[in-house]
Design a protein around this motif. Structure first.
Motif, PDB file in Angstrom:
ATOM      1  N   ALA A 402      -2.393   0.795   9.716  1.00  0.00           N
ATOM      2  CA  ALA A 402      -2.357  -0.083   8.477  1.00  0.00           C
ATOM      3  C   ALA A 402      -2.268   0.747   7.237  1.00  0.00           C
ATOM      4  N   MET A 403      -3.235   1.666   7.218  1.00  0.00           N
ATOM      5  CA  MET A 403      -3.524   2.761   6.105  1.00  0.00           C
ATOM      6  C   MET A 403      -2.540   3.527   5.944  1.00  0.00           C
ATOM      7  N   VAL A 404      -2.018   3.890   7.064  1.00  0.00           N
ATOM      8  CA  VAL A 404      -0.726   5.045   6.743  1.00  0.00           C
ATOM      9  C   VAL A 404       0.256   4.280   5.998  1.00  0.00           C
ATOM     10  N   GLY A 405       0.387   2.936   6.773  1.00  0.00           N
ATOM     11  CA  GLY A 405       1.744   2.081   6.037  1.00  0.00           C
ATOM     12  C   GLY A 405       1.582   1.894   4.663  1.00  0.00           C
ATOM     13  N   ILE A 406       0.527   1.584   4.133  1.00  0.00           N
ATOM     14  CA  ILE A 406       0.073   1.560   2.641  1.00  0.00           C
ATOM     15  C   ILE A 406       0.725   2.696   1.890  1.00  0.00           C
ATOM     16  N   VAL A 407       0.400   3.694   2.495  1.00  0.00           N
ATOM     17  CA  VAL A 407       0.714   5.384   1.663  1.00  0.00           C
ATOM     18  C   VAL A 407       2.099   5.238   1.730  1.00  0.00           C
ATOM     19  N   VAL A 408       2.923   5.018   2.895  1.00  0.00           N
ATOM     20  CA  VAL A 408       4.330   5.067   2.975  1.00  0.00           C
ATOM     21  C   VAL A 408       5.032   4.240   2.215  1.00  0.00           C
ATOM     22  N   ALA A 409       4.374   3.025   2.174  1.00  0.00           N
ATOM     23  CA  ALA A 409       5.134   1.841   1.526  1.00  0.00           C
ATOM     24  C   ALA A 409       5.133   2.414  -0.059  1.00  0.00           C
ATOM     25  N   SER A 410       3.884   2.662  -0.455  1.00  0.00           N
ATOM     26  CA  SER A 410       3.786   3.112  -1.974  1.00  0.00           C
ATOM     27  C   SER A 410       4.606   4.438  -2.344  1.00  0.00           C
ATOM     28  N   THR A 411       5.071   4.974  -1.550  1.00  0.00           N
ATOM     29  CA  THR A 411       5.621   6.491  -1.881  1.00  0.00           C
ATOM     30  C   THR A 411       7.213   6.394  -1.423  1.00  0.00           C
ATOM     31  N   MET A 412       7.645   5.716  -0.430  1.00  0.00           N
ATOM     32  CA  MET A 412       8.872   5.908   0.228  1.00  0.00           C
ATOM     33  C   MET A 412       9.611   4.495   0.353  1.00  0.00           C
ATOM     34  N   LEU A 413       8.996   3.298   0.335  1.00  0.00           N
ATOM     35  CA  LEU A 413       9.736   2.084   0.210  1.00  0.00           C
ATOM     36  C   LEU A 413      10.111   1.392  -0.782  1.00  0.00           C
ATOM     37  N   LYS A 414      11.078   2.259  -1.432  1.00  0.00           N
ATOM     38  CA  LYS A 414      11.530   2.255  -2.834  1.00  0.00           C
ATOM     39  C   LYS A 414      13.131   2.464  -2.994  1.00  0.00           C
ATOM     40  N   ARG A 415      13.701   1.634  -3.834  1.00  0.00           N
ATOM     41  CA  ARG A 415      15.146   2.185  -3.650  1.00  0.00           C
ATOM     42  C   ARG A 415      15.297   3.490  -4.205  1.00  0.00           C
ATOM     43  N   ASP A 416      16.330   4.188  -3.641  1.00  0.00           N
ATOM     44  CA  ASP A 416      16.446   5.569  -4.170  1.00  0.00           C
ATOM     45  C   ASP A 416      16.879   5.672  -5.472  1.00  0.00           C
ATOM     46  N   ARG A 417      16.122   6.878  -6.198  1.00  0.00           N
ATOM     47  CA  ARG A 417      16.527   7.018  -7.668  1.00  0.00           C
ATOM     48  C   ARG A 417      17.806   7.348  -7.917  1.00  0.00           C
TER      49      ARG A 417
END
Length: 422
Positions: A402-417
């Motif tokens: 779950a902690m890994v998921g928070i980090v991944v979501a914060s950095t990668m789960l965003k629309r590509d620039r």
């Protein structure tokens, strides 16, 4: 091709089920739910499992094989079916998948040993589920460009609530007719129901929009752009990793719900089993809720919220003591709630980040994350129990994930620039 306002207005005047499309499209949601209700009966395997253990003279590990294989084939066939939906049509794919599901159940009623049951229920029925599963969601997603998350979330409620609704029915059939006739009855019913509903599933014209959207739409507004390649998009990998974690933790928890209640909390086995109905309710309710939230907020915020709830559930169970029934119920309601949430978040985020016209293919690829999570989750919890002698230790890796998921979501789960126009 640019569609004029007049063309779009003509599309808005379409009828569906004899009503204006804006109104008729809402009937597609209960129809899709009904299909997924049939497919979700695969989760009721535990009801067949006990009587078959006695009949086949097998242990608990062997009796889990048909269910595990069904999950794997269900996930593996999703991306393959996704590529055929736009090529041969929603009705044909639904009819083929529904027929295969029904045949899997019917053939299972003639199985005489666990290997044959694994082939009929696991491979054949699981394949049918994988072929059919994505069609209702693809259909409602196209008919609801203004409410994608809510529409998809409502539709997949059928799959989540299926054990709650179909399990009592299956129990009644087994009590009345024994296991084999029950499987046969279900198979025939599934074929008839899914074939009937398949005739109603169709996609709207390419540029159809509800009248409300047309009223505010400007012909000068540029068409939305999406990443040219799913597999070259950073946001795809962020979504895939987050979905894998959500599925792995959720399915791990689902698989040990009853034994954890009996072993750690020491509650009555009947209470532990009946509490699964409460958990299934949370699993179903979370789907439209998370879909609705994803329509209104950025997906990574919703993902972080789900992982935070998982962390809370893990902490509760790591500190749970014998007799703390409320702690157990709250924690596992959260686990099931978050798994249902991911089954709405993942398709809705796929629709937001990538070309909706290629949704069936795209979500089929994204859904492989669920298959990986299902396989690892069902295997890992049993191994941890065997190694350490208690299910308590399973909540440490869940919390870490779950902690890994928070980090991944914060950095990668965003629309590509850098968005390329297809």
């Amino acid at each position: 091709m640019v569609t004029t306002h007049d063309d779009s207005h003509a599309n808005a005047e379409l009828t569906l089920f004899g009503r204006p499309a804006d109104q008729g499209r809402w009937l597609l949601i209960p129809l899709g739910m009904s299909i997924l209700l049939c497919l979700g009966t695969v989760y009721s395997w535990s009801i067949f499992r006990k009587p078959l253990e006695g009949e086949f003279n097998i242990g608990a590990t062997e009796s889990l094989l048909p269910y595990t294989v069904a999950l794997v084939f269900y996930a593996a066939l999703m991306p393959i079916a996704g590529f055929y939906i736009p090529r041969i049509g929603t009705r044909t794919v639904t009819a083929i998948g529904g027929t295969i599901v029904g045949l899997g159940y019917i053939l299972s009623s003639f199985a005489t040993q666990i290997g044959m049951m694994t082939l009929t229920y696991g491979v054949i029925a699981g394949t049918g589920v994988g072929i059919t599963y994505g069609v209702p969601m693809a259909v409602v997603a196209r008919w609801f460009p203004d409410k994608k998350g809510l529409a998809v979330g409502l539709t997949i409620v059928g799959f989540g609530l299926s054990p709650l609704i179909t399990a009592p029915l299956v129990n009644h059939l087994i009590d009345a007719y024994t296991v084999r006739p029950a499987l046969r009855i279900l198979g025939i019913a599934f074929i008839l129901i899914i074939l009937a509903i398949a005739t109603t599933l169709k996609l709207p014209p390419q540029d159809w929009f509800p009248k409300r959207l047309l009223a505010t739409q400007s012909t000068s507004t540029p068409a939305p752009t999406y990443a040219a390649s799913l597999l070259k998009s950073r946001s795809f990998y962020g979504l895939w990793i987050c979905y894998t974690i959500g599925a792995l933790v959720g399915l791990s928890a689902i698989g040990i719900s009853s034994p954890v209640g009996e072993e750690i909390i020491n509650i009555d086995p009947k209470l532990a089993a009946s509490s699964v109905a409460l958990f299934a309710l949370f699993n179903g309710v979370s789907r439209p809720l998370f879909g609705w939230l994803c329509d209104r907020f950025k997906p990574h915020y919703i993902a972080i919220a789900s992982y935070t709830l998982i962390l809370i559930a893990c902490v509760l169970m790591l500190n749970a003591q014998e007799g703390q029934v409320a702690t157990y119920l709250i924690a596992f309601c959260l686990f099931w709630f978050c798994l249902g949430g991911w089954l709405a978040m993942a398709p809705t985020t796929t629709l937001r980040f990538f070309n909706p016209d290629q949704y069936a293919q795209n979500y089929g690829i994204v859904f492989t994350a669920y298959g990986v999570g299902a396989l690892l989750g069902t295997l890992a919890t049993g191994q941890i129990r065997d190694w350490f002698g208690s299910y308590t230790y399973a909540f440490y890796p869940m919390a870490l994930l779950a902690m890994v998921g928070i980090v991944v979501a914060s950095t990668m789960l965003k629309r590509d620039r850098l968005i390329e126009r297809p």
